[in-house]
Design an enzyme around this catalytic site. Structure first.
Site, mmCIF file in Angstrom:
data_model
loop_
_atom_site.group_PDB
_atom_site.id
_atom_site.type_symbol
_atom_site.label_atom_id
_atom_site.label_comp_id
_atom_site.label_asym_id
_atom_site.label_seq_id
_atom_site.Cartn_x
_atom_site.Cartn_y
_atom_site.Cartn_z
ATOM 1 N N ASN A 42 3.059 -0.577 -7.511
ATOM 2 C CA ASN A 42 2.347 0.453 -6.769
ATOM 3 C C ASN A 42 1.547 1.358 -7.692
ATOM 4 O O ASN A 42 1.638 1.247 -8.907
ATOM 5 C CB ASN A 42 3.333 1.285 -5.947
ATOM 6 C CG ASN A 42 2.760 1.669 -4.600
ATOM 7 O OD1 ASN A 42 1.882 2.519 -4.530
ATOM 8 N ND2 ASN A 42 3.210 1.020 -3.549
ATOM 9 N N PRO B 196 0.831 -1.203 0.000
ATOM 10 C CA PRO B 196 0.000 0.000 0.000
ATOM 11 C C PRO B 196 0.867 1.255 0.000
ATOM 12 O O PRO B 196 1.939 1.262 0.601
ATOM 13 C CB PRO B 196 -0.796 -0.110 1.303
ATOM 14 C CG PRO B 196 -0.356 -1.341 1.986
ATOM 15 C CD PRO B 196 0.767 -1.954 1.249
ATOM 16 N N CYS B 197 0.419 2.277 -0.696
ATOM 17 C CA CYS B 197 1.177 3.536 -0.761
ATOM 18 C C CYS B 197 0.841 4.365 0.467
ATOM 19 O O CYS B 197 -0.301 4.684 0.707
ATOM 20 C CB CYS B 197 0.784 4.290 -2.027
ATOM 21 S SG CYS B 197 1.532 5.913 -2.156
ATOM 22 N N GLN B 198 1.835 4.667 1.284
ATOM 23 C CA GLN B 198 1.609 5.464 2.495
ATOM 24 C C GLN B 198 2.634 6.591 2.548
ATOM 25 O O GLN B 198 3.708 6.460 1.994
ATOM 26 C CB GLN B 198 1.836 4.614 3.753
ATOM 27 C CG GLN B 198 0.925 3.446 3.905
ATOM 28 C CD GLN B 198 1.486 2.485 4.948
ATOM 29 O OE1 GLN B 198 2.571 1.957 4.777
ATOM 30 N NE2 GLN B 198 0.740 2.265 6.011
#
Ligand SMILES: C[S@@+](CC[C@H](N)C(=O)[O-])C[C@H]1O[C@@H](n2cnc3c(N)ncnc32)[C@H](O)[C@@H]1O
Length: 471
Positions: A114, A73-75
């Site tokens: 991503n 997940p992109c955080q």
């Protein structure tokens, strides 16, 4: 090659690699209960592991594998992470958890996927941190990165590849990162192309018309009231100069319609992918069907079905077909449509991954064919063990004389993997004083070869091949 499938969702990345041939999955991790159910149903493996979990990391250190896969997940994360070397400040940021796994287990190849926005996120800093971590801290060559003296240079757009160029009618730009370990491939890395594949070799569906189902249930058609709300919203947006709002992806006149990116975030993903379907729409227009509050629209507009989304990602009609043309893809019984949309939207386009996996295979073949006998031997050593060997070599270089390195080697040989022991045991076994034993253990701890808790020590990883590297 053996692979581990982290943040695996429903296994789109794994399936792409399996289709390329020569890759076998040995461990998976996913925290979403429903994704785990589908994964188990499709592959028979229990993926219920958390990449943040130290016990899981330990299992990975004891797992002999070659390729790390992760569609993480992109955080948001801060620069501090890099400077402190994946320490506490970064705990909980999935990329750094993965970076730590790479640091401890040294896979030969890393494959990351991503969202497109990763390259722009936080003014490009997030991506820069990821590339720097891989290149500088972890000692990997990232395909697409050039070295200008000590400077890393790269074209951000070279990491973005679009599903629509890989045989599926979906406009889905995504970031792909492929990295090879310098510790394993060394100077052979200069023999491989420094650019990811741009196009697929297979045309699976020419355009959207080929994936639309012929018999669609009434529930996918929008109520007239809801469609009006969307129309009004779009009109307001347009008046304000915005291009947002719903989209009918196969509007009449569009000769080669393709879908927009399908997304896990239910509503917006679906509404930017509406279809005009007079064939089914005619059956239901004007009818009142519960639980909708107004009649079904008479413009024949509907959302796509989960099956259509499955085709847009190459799960249905491609990824699980056998040689007799039988499709083995299915969801577990009772999986809700909402979950199906989420799982497909969160997943990847299998043919894109397959192409990337073929590229990896070609690169590995190119590099390993020129290996010397010594390189071949070293290539067989599991990553976690190689980490210890490299540390030991470094230690030897710096401290050989005064730290009795040979005692460390003896210790490594006598104590097994992940077994707790006390300093007394070391003193007895190596026939040295307790003071000397403590000294050795302290130095090993400094090198992160050993962990220490409540007077008990534990070697990070020990293997029989270590001997060969100690001469
Ligand atoms: C973008 S999705 C990747 C989907 C996958 N590539 C596929 O083909 O289905 C990211 C996944 O990471 C999972 N995830 C988030 N935190 C995690 C954690 N701590 N450990 C394992 N998986 C995690 C999420 O549940 C989500 O399914």
């Amino acid at each position: 090659m053996r692979m581990i499938d982290l943040c695996c969702g429903i296994g789109g990345i794994r399936r792409g690699f399996e289709l390329a041939g020569g890759f076998k999955n040995v461990m998976s991790a996913e925290v979403d209960k429903y994704a785990c159910e589908t994964y188990k149903h499709l592959f028979g493996d229990d993926a219920n592991n958390d990449v943040k979990d130290d016990a899981f990391k330990k299992v990975l250190r004891q797992t002999d594998y070659d390729v790390l896969l992760a569609g993480f997940p992109c955080q948001a994360f801060s620069r501090i992470g890099l400077l402190k070397g994946f320490q506490d400040t970064t705990k909980g940021t999935i990329f750094f958890e993965i970076a730590q796994i790479i640091q401890q287990t040294m896979p030969k190849v890393v494959f990351l996927e991503n969202v497109e926005n990763l390259v722009r996120h936080d003014k490009g800093r997030t991506f820069e941190i990821i590339i720097n971590a891989l290149e500088k801290e972890l000692n990997y060559h990232v395909v697409g990165v050039n070295h200008d003296n000590d400077e890393l240079t790269y074209e951000k757009s070279s990491f973005i590849r679009n599903t629509k160029n890989f045989g599926l009618p979906q406009n889905r730009p995504r970031v792909y990162i492929i990295a090879f370990s310098r510790d394993y491939y060394g100077e052979h890395l200069k023999d491989i192309p420094n650019e990811l594949p741009k196009k697929g070799t297979k045309q699976i569906y020419r355009d959207l018309t080929e994936i639309l189902e012929s018999d669609v249930s009434a529930k996918f058609f929008m109520s007239a009231g809801y469609l009006r709300t969307l129309e009004n919203h779009k009109a307001r947006q347009k008046a304000n100069g915005n291009g947002f709002g719903y989209r009918i992806v196969n509007e009449r006149g569009n000769k080669k319609p393709i879908a927009n990116t399908i997304l896990a975030t239910g509503g917006s993903g679906k509404e930017r992918n509406l279809v005009y379907d007079p064939q089914n729409g005619l059956k239901y227009a004007g009818r009142m069907i519960a639980p909708k509050k107004t009649v079904i629209n008479n413009k024949f507009i509907r959302t796509m079905t989960p099956t259509e989304w499955g085709k847009l990602q190459g799960f249905i009609g491609y990824g699980f077909m056998d040689e007799n043309g039988i499709d083995h893809f299915s969801f577990p019984e009772k999986m809700s449509n909402q979950q199906k949309f989420k799982q497909f939207g969160n997943s990847v386009s299998i043919p894109v991954i397959e192409e990337m996996a073929v590229f990896i295979k070609q690169c590995v073949n190119l590099m390993t064919k020129d290996f010397s006998e010594k390189e071949k031997e070293q290539y067989k050593i599991p990553g976690a063990q190689k980490v210890i060997i490299l540390k030991a070599q470094e230690w030897k270089k710096n401290n050989a004389k005064n730290l009795k390195i040979e005692k460390y080697y003896d210790l490594v040989k006598t104590v097994g993997v992940a077994q707790e022991f006390a300093a007394e045991k070391v003193s007895k076994q190596l026939n040295i004083s307790l003071v000397s034993a403590y000294k050795i253990l302290k130095n090993m701890e400094k090198m992160n070869c050993i962990s220490h808790e409540h007077g008990k020590y534990e070697l990070e990883y020990v293997g029989e091949k270590l001997d060969a590297f100690m001469q």
